[in-house]
Motif scaffolding. Structure first.
Motif, PDB file in Angstrom:
ATOM      1  N   ILE A   1     -12.454   7.161  -1.291  1.00  0.00           N
ATOM      2  CA  ILE A   1     -11.154   7.672  -1.727  1.00  0.00           C
ATOM      3  C   ILE A   1     -10.267   6.489  -2.084  1.00  0.00           C
ATOM      4  CG2 ILE A   1      -9.131   8.976  -1.043  1.00  0.00           C
ATOM      5  CD1 ILE A   1     -10.993  10.647   0.703  1.00  0.00           C
ATOM      6  N   ARG A   2      -9.855   6.444  -3.355  1.00  0.00           N
ATOM      7  CA  ARG A   2      -9.069   5.339  -3.889  1.00  0.00           C
ATOM      8  C   ARG A   2      -7.590   5.701  -3.847  1.00  0.00           C
ATOM      9  NH1 ARG A   2     -10.239   5.560  -9.285  1.00  0.00           N
ATOM     10  NH2 ARG A   2     -12.275   4.707  -8.890  1.00  0.00           N
ATOM     11  N   VAL A   3      -6.764   4.788  -3.337  1.00  0.00           N
ATOM     12  CA  VAL A   3      -5.316   4.991  -3.297  1.00  0.00           C
ATOM     13  C   VAL A   3      -4.637   3.765  -3.891  1.00  0.00           C
ATOM     14  CG1 VAL A   3      -5.284   6.560  -1.320  1.00  0.00           C
ATOM     15  CG2 VAL A   3      -5.223   4.110  -0.934  1.00  0.00           C
ATOM     16  N   ALA A   4      -3.367   3.910  -4.276  1.00  0.00           N
ATOM     17  CA  ALA A   4      -2.616   2.790  -4.836  1.00  0.00           C
ATOM     18  C   ALA A   4      -2.180   1.869  -3.712  1.00  0.00           C
ATOM     19  CB  ALA A   4      -1.403   3.312  -5.595  1.00  0.00           C
ATOM     20  N   ARG A   5      -2.012   0.615  -4.041  1.00  0.00           N
ATOM     21  CA  ARG A   5      -1.565  -0.365  -3.048  1.00  0.00           C
ATOM     22  C   ARG A   5      -0.080  -0.224  -2.777  1.00  0.00           C
ATOM     23  NH1 ARG A   5      -4.724  -4.296  -1.027  1.00  0.00           N
ATOM     24  NH2 ARG A   5      -6.736  -4.440  -1.991  1.00  0.00           N
ATOM     25  N   ASN A   6       0.315  -0.651  -1.607  1.00  0.00           N
ATOM     26  CA  ASN A   6       1.701  -0.566  -1.180  1.00  0.00           C
ATOM     27  C   ASN A   6       2.551  -1.641  -1.873  1.00  0.00           C
ATOM     28  OD1 ASN A   6       3.921   0.113   0.273  1.00  0.00           O
ATOM     29  ND2 ASN A   6       3.316  -0.984   2.107  1.00  0.00           N
ATOM     30  N   ALA A   7       3.837  -1.355  -2.056  1.00  0.00           N
ATOM     31  CA  ALA A   7       4.834  -2.314  -2.539  1.00  0.00           C
ATOM     32  C   ALA A   7       4.525  -2.848  -3.925  1.00  0.00           C
ATOM     33  CB  ALA A   7       4.982  -3.462  -1.551  1.00  0.00           C
ATOM     34  N   HIS A   8       4.108  -1.992  -4.841  1.00  0.00           N
ATOM     35  CA  HIS A   8       3.856  -2.443  -6.217  1.00  0.00           C
ATOM     36  C   HIS A   8       4.623  -1.569  -7.203  1.00  0.00           C
ATOM     37  CE1 HIS A   8       1.898  -4.701  -9.309  1.00  0.00           C
ATOM     38  NE2 HIS A   8       1.508  -3.597  -9.905  1.00  0.00           N
ATOM     39  N   HIS A   9       5.824  -1.175  -6.846  1.00  0.00           N
ATOM     40  CA  HIS A   9       6.584  -0.315  -7.739  1.00  0.00           C
ATOM     41  C   HIS A   9       7.948  -0.887  -8.084  1.00  0.00           C
ATOM     42  CE1 HIS A   9       3.572   2.776  -7.372  1.00  0.00           C
ATOM     43  NE2 HIS A   9       3.620   2.653  -6.053  1.00  0.00           N
ATOM     44  N   LYS A  10       8.570  -1.606  -7.139  1.00  0.00           N
ATOM     45  CA  LYS A  10       9.939  -2.059  -7.350  1.00  0.00           C
ATOM     46  C   LYS A  10      10.044  -3.572  -7.228  1.00  0.00           C
ATOM     47  CE  LYS A  10      13.065   1.008  -5.710  1.00  0.00           C
ATOM     48  NZ  LYS A  10      13.854   1.604  -4.637  1.00  0.00           N
ATOM     49  N   CYS A  11      11.015  -4.135  -7.937  1.00  0.00           N
ATOM     50  CA  CYS A  11      11.354  -5.569  -7.836  1.00  0.00           C
ATOM     51  C   CYS A  11      10.153  -6.459  -8.119  1.00  0.00           C
ATOM     52  CB  CYS A  11      11.944  -5.892  -6.478  1.00  0.00           C
ATOM     53  SG  CYS A  11      13.407  -4.952  -6.093  1.00  0.00           S
ATOM     54  N   LEU A  12       9.396  -6.161  -9.150  1.00  0.00           N
ATOM     55  CA  LEU A  12       8.200  -6.947  -9.434  1.00  0.00           C
ATOM     56  C   LEU A  12       8.551  -8.331  -9.955  1.00  0.00           C
ATOM     57  CD1 LEU A  12       5.905  -4.234 -11.010  1.00  0.00           C
ATOM     58  CD2 LEU A  12       5.993  -5.012  -8.674  1.00  0.00           C
ATOM     59  N   LEU A  13       9.746  -8.503 -10.553  1.00  0.00           N
ATOM     60  CA  LEU A  13      10.142  -9.824 -11.043  1.00  0.00           C
ATOM     61  C   LEU A  13      10.386 -10.797  -9.902  1.00  0.00           C
ATOM     62  CD1 LEU A  13      12.596  -8.890 -13.914  1.00  0.00           C
ATOM     63  CD2 LEU A  13      10.316  -9.834 -14.117  1.00  0.00           C
ATOM     64  N   HIS A  14      10.759 -10.308  -8.748  1.00  0.00           N
ATOM     65  CA  HIS A  14      11.057 -11.171  -7.614  1.00  0.00           C
ATOM     66  C   HIS A  14       9.828 -11.477  -6.774  1.00  0.00           C
ATOM     67  CE1 HIS A  14      15.272 -10.847  -8.487  1.00  0.00           C
ATOM     68  NE2 HIS A  14      15.180  -9.519  -8.498  1.00  0.00           N
ATOM     69  N   LYS A  15       8.703 -10.870  -7.090  1.00  0.00           N
ATOM     70  CA  LYS A  15       7.481 -11.122  -6.335  1.00  0.00           C
ATOM     71  C   LYS A  15       6.647 -12.170  -7.058  1.00  0.00           C
ATOM     72  CE  LYS A  15       7.432  -6.591  -4.351  1.00  0.00           C
ATOM     73  NZ  LYS A  15       7.073  -5.231  -4.554  1.00  0.00           N
ATOM     74  N   SER A  16       5.781 -12.812  -6.314  1.00  0.00           N
ATOM     75  CA  SER A  16       4.937 -13.849  -6.906  1.00  0.00           C
ATOM     76  C   SER A  16       3.875 -13.208  -7.801  1.00  0.00           C
ATOM     77  CB  SER A  16       4.264 -14.668  -5.811  1.00  0.00           C
ATOM     78  OG  SER A  16       3.360 -13.862  -5.098  1.00  0.00           O
ATOM     79  N   LYS A  17       3.315 -14.021  -8.674  1.00  0.00           N
ATOM     80  CA  LYS A  17       2.270 -13.534  -9.566  1.00  0.00           C
ATOM     81  C   LYS A  17       1.052 -13.080  -8.756  1.00  0.00           C
ATOM     82  CE  LYS A  17      -0.315 -14.853 -13.648  1.00  0.00           C
ATOM     83  NZ  LYS A  17      -0.629 -15.913 -14.604  1.00  0.00           N
ATOM     84  N   ARG A  18       0.789 -13.798  -7.684  1.00  0.00           N
ATOM     85  CA  ARG A  18      -0.345 -13.443  -6.827  1.00  0.00           C
ATOM     86  C   ARG A  18      -0.148 -12.065  -6.194  1.00  0.00           C
ATOM     87  NH1 ARG A  18      -2.336 -17.026  -1.652  1.00  0.00           N
ATOM     88  NH2 ARG A  18      -4.055 -15.703  -1.069  1.00  0.00           N
ATOM     89  N   ALA A  19       1.073 -11.767  -5.757  1.00  0.00           N
ATOM     90  CA  ALA A  19       1.360 -10.469  -5.148  1.00  0.00           C
ATOM     91  C   ALA A  19       1.264  -9.355  -6.182  1.00  0.00           C
ATOM     92  CB  ALA A  19       2.743 -10.478  -4.516  1.00  0.00           C
ATOM     93  N   ASN A  20       1.736  -9.613  -7.398  1.00  0.00           N
ATOM     94  CA  ASN A  20       1.664  -8.600  -8.453  1.00  0.00           C
ATOM     95  C   ASN A  20       0.223  -8.321  -8.856  1.00  0.00           C
ATOM     96  OD1 ASN A  20       4.347  -8.031  -8.649  1.00  0.00           O
ATOM     97  ND2 ASN A  20       4.742  -9.547 -10.223  1.00  0.00           N
ATOM     98  N   ASN A  21      -0.602  -9.367  -8.947  1.00  0.00           N
ATOM     99  CA  ASN A  21      -2.003  -9.159  -9.297  1.00  0.00           C
ATOM    100  C   ASN A  21      -2.747  -8.427  -8.194  1.00  0.00           C
ATOM    101  OD1 ASN A  21      -1.740 -10.375 -11.761  1.00  0.00           O
ATOM    102  ND2 ASN A  21      -2.434 -12.373 -11.060  1.00  0.00           N
ATOM    103  N   ALA A  22      -2.405  -8.706  -6.953  1.00  0.00           N
ATOM    104  CA  ALA A  22      -3.055  -8.020  -5.836  1.00  0.00           C
ATOM    105  C   ALA A  22      -2.688  -6.545  -5.830  1.00  0.00           C
ATOM    106  CB  ALA A  22      -2.658  -8.663  -4.516  1.00  0.00           C
ATOM    107  N   GLY A  23      -1.496  -6.207  -6.304  1.00  0.00           N
ATOM    108  CA  GLY A  23      -1.062  -4.819  -6.323  1.00  0.00           C
ATOM    109  C   GLY A  23      -1.769  -3.975  -7.348  1.00  0.00           C
ATOM    110  N   THR A  24      -2.390  -4.611  -8.344  1.00  0.00           N
ATOM    111  CA  THR A  24      -3.076  -3.828  -9.375  1.00  0.00           C
ATOM    112  C   THR A  24      -4.497  -3.451  -8.964  1.00  0.00           C
ATOM    113  OG1 THR A  24      -3.868  -5.821 -10.471  1.00  0.00           O
ATOM    114  CG2 THR A  24      -1.766  -4.926 -11.199  1.00  0.00           C
ATOM    115  N   LYS A  25      -5.035  -4.132  -7.957  1.00  0.00           N
ATOM    116  CA  LYS A  25      -6.405  -3.842  -7.531  1.00  0.00           C
ATOM    117  C   LYS A  25      -6.436  -2.553  -6.720  1.00  0.00           C
ATOM    118  CE  LYS A  25      -7.464  -8.705  -7.382  1.00  0.00           C
ATOM    119  NZ  LYS A  25      -7.634  -9.865  -6.535  1.00  0.00           N
ATOM    120  N   PRO A  26      -7.509  -1.799  -6.806  1.00  0.00           N
ATOM    121  CA  PRO A  26      -7.562  -0.541  -6.047  1.00  0.00           C
ATOM    122  C   PRO A  26      -7.749  -0.803  -4.559  1.00  0.00           C
ATOM    123  CG  PRO A  26      -9.629  -0.908  -7.168  1.00  0.00           C
ATOM    124  CD  PRO A  26      -8.699  -1.979  -7.632  1.00  0.00           C
TER     125      PRO A  26
END
Length: 67
Positions: free
Chosen positions: A22-47
């Motif tokens: 069962i695949r779900v979306a990762r937490n904390a990948h919806h708001k304030c993406l400009l203030h997060k690091s590139k590493r955190a944003n890329n990790a949020g796209t993985k299932p």
């Protein structure tokens, strides 16, 4: 015997893979993406997949499976 209803929030937030995980979306990948690091944003796209303990609960909430 009446049919069981699938919980709508489960239908919207999860999907089932061909192998039965069962695949779900990762937490904390919806708001304030400009203030997060590139590493955190890329990790949020993985299932993310539910572990064995949560799979049992998810199958109760979606008795006939998910899309």
């Amino acid at each position: 015997m009446p049919k069981l209803k699938t919980k709508s929030y489960m239908k919207k937030r999860a999907s089932m893979t061909a192998s039965g995980k069962i695949r779900v979306a990762r937490n904390a990948h919806h708001k304030c993406l400009l203030h997060k690091s590139k590493r955190a944003n890329n990790a949020g796209t993985k299932p993310q997949y539910l572990n064995k303990n949560m799979e049992g609960q998810a199958k109760i909430l979606a008795p006939y499976g998910l899309k």
